[in-house]
Design a protein around this motif. Structure first.
Motif, PDB file in Angstrom:
ATOM      1  N   VAL A  43       0.858  -1.183   0.000  1.00 41.74           N
ATOM      2  CA  VAL A  43       0.000   0.000   0.000  1.00 41.74           C
ATOM      3  C   VAL A  43       0.893   1.231   0.000  1.00 41.74           C
ATOM      4  O   VAL A  43       1.869   1.304   0.756  1.00 41.74           O
ATOM      5  CB  VAL A  43      -0.935  -0.004   1.228  1.00 41.74           C
ATOM      6  CG1 VAL A  43      -1.723   1.292   1.319  1.00 41.74           C
ATOM      7  CG2 VAL A  43      -1.876  -1.205   1.168  1.00 41.74           C
ATOM      8  N   THR A  44       0.574   2.190  -0.851  1.00 40.07           N
ATOM      9  CA  THR A  44       1.352   3.422  -0.916  1.00 40.07           C
ATOM     10  C   THR A  44       0.561   4.596  -0.347  1.00 40.07           C
ATOM     11  O   THR A  44      -0.665   4.581  -0.340  1.00 40.07           O
ATOM     12  CB  THR A  44       1.769   3.754  -2.369  1.00 40.07           C
ATOM     13  OG1 THR A  44       0.600   3.878  -3.173  1.00 40.07           O
ATOM     14  CG2 THR A  44       2.670   2.663  -2.940  1.00 40.07           C
ATOM     15  N   GLY A  45       1.295   5.591   0.137  1.00 44.47           N
ATOM     16  CA  GLY A  45       0.693   6.819   0.623  1.00 44.47           C
ATOM     17  C   GLY A  45       0.585   6.911   2.132  1.00 44.47           C
ATOM     18  O   GLY A  45       0.226   7.959   2.658  1.00 44.47           O
ATOM     19  N   MET A  46       0.877   5.824   2.848  1.00 41.48           N
ATOM     20  CA  MET A  46       0.795   5.864   4.314  1.00 41.48           C
ATOM     21  C   MET A  46       2.054   6.539   4.873  1.00 41.48           C
ATOM     22  O   MET A  46       3.155   6.199   4.458  1.00 41.48           O
ATOM     23  CB  MET A  46       0.671   4.449   4.889  1.00 41.48           C
ATOM     24  CG  MET A  46      -0.565   3.705   4.472  1.00 41.48           C
ATOM     25  SD  MET A  46      -0.729   2.094   5.285  1.00 41.48           S
ATOM     26  CE  MET A  46       0.752   1.241   4.720  1.00 41.48           C
ATOM     27  N   THR A  47       1.847   7.480   5.811  1.00 41.36           N
ATOM     28  CA  THR A  47       2.993   8.201   6.361  1.00 41.36           C
ATOM     29  C   THR A  47       3.032   8.246   7.880  1.00 41.36           C
ATOM     30  O   THR A  47       4.010   8.738   8.450  1.00 41.36           O
ATOM     31  CB  THR A  47       2.999   9.658   5.848  1.00 41.36           C
ATOM     32  OG1 THR A  47       1.771  10.282   6.247  1.00 41.36           O
ATOM     33  CG2 THR A  47       3.141   9.715   4.331  1.00 41.36           C
ATOM     34  N   CYS A  48       1.971   7.761   8.563  1.00 38.57           N
ATOM     35  CA  CYS A  48       1.923   7.893  10.015  1.00 38.57           C
ATOM     36  C   CYS A  48       1.038   6.821  10.644  1.00 38.57           C
ATOM     37  O   CYS A  48       0.406   6.030   9.951  1.00 38.57           O
ATOM     38  CB  CYS A  48       1.402   9.276  10.402  1.00 38.57           C
ATOM     39  SG  CYS A  48      -0.317   9.550   9.920  1.00 38.57           S
TER      40      CYS A  48
END
Length: 79
Positions: A8-13
């Motif tokens: 999954v891409t876009g997760m930052t926190c």
């Protein structure tokens, strides 16, 4: 029991992790969701084979992108 790992891409926190975990966890048959923020790996454990389209829809509902399936580790599924 089925276990599949997706990217999954876009997760930052941590909030991102919680959102993905919650949405994917609502899929019928899913018994566990493990998210590795640093790699983007999302491992879905279920009591039935889950259609990747269901996982994609849940990830997108959480606001992120499903980049694809990760290959199963050597020996996985040999139980």
């Amino acid at each position: 029991m089925s276990e599949t790992t997706y990217t999954v891409t876009g997760m930052t926190c941590g909030h991102c992790v919680a959102s993905v975990t919650e949405e994917v966890g609502e899929i019928q048959g899913v018994t566990d969701v493990a998210v590795d923020l640093s790699s983007g790996a999302v491992t879905v454990t279920s009591d039935r084979q889950v259609d990747p389209a269901e996982v994609r829809a849940a990830v997108e509902e959480a606001g992120y992108q499903l980049a694809g399936l990760r290959p199963a580790p050597e020996g996985a599924g040999a139980r």
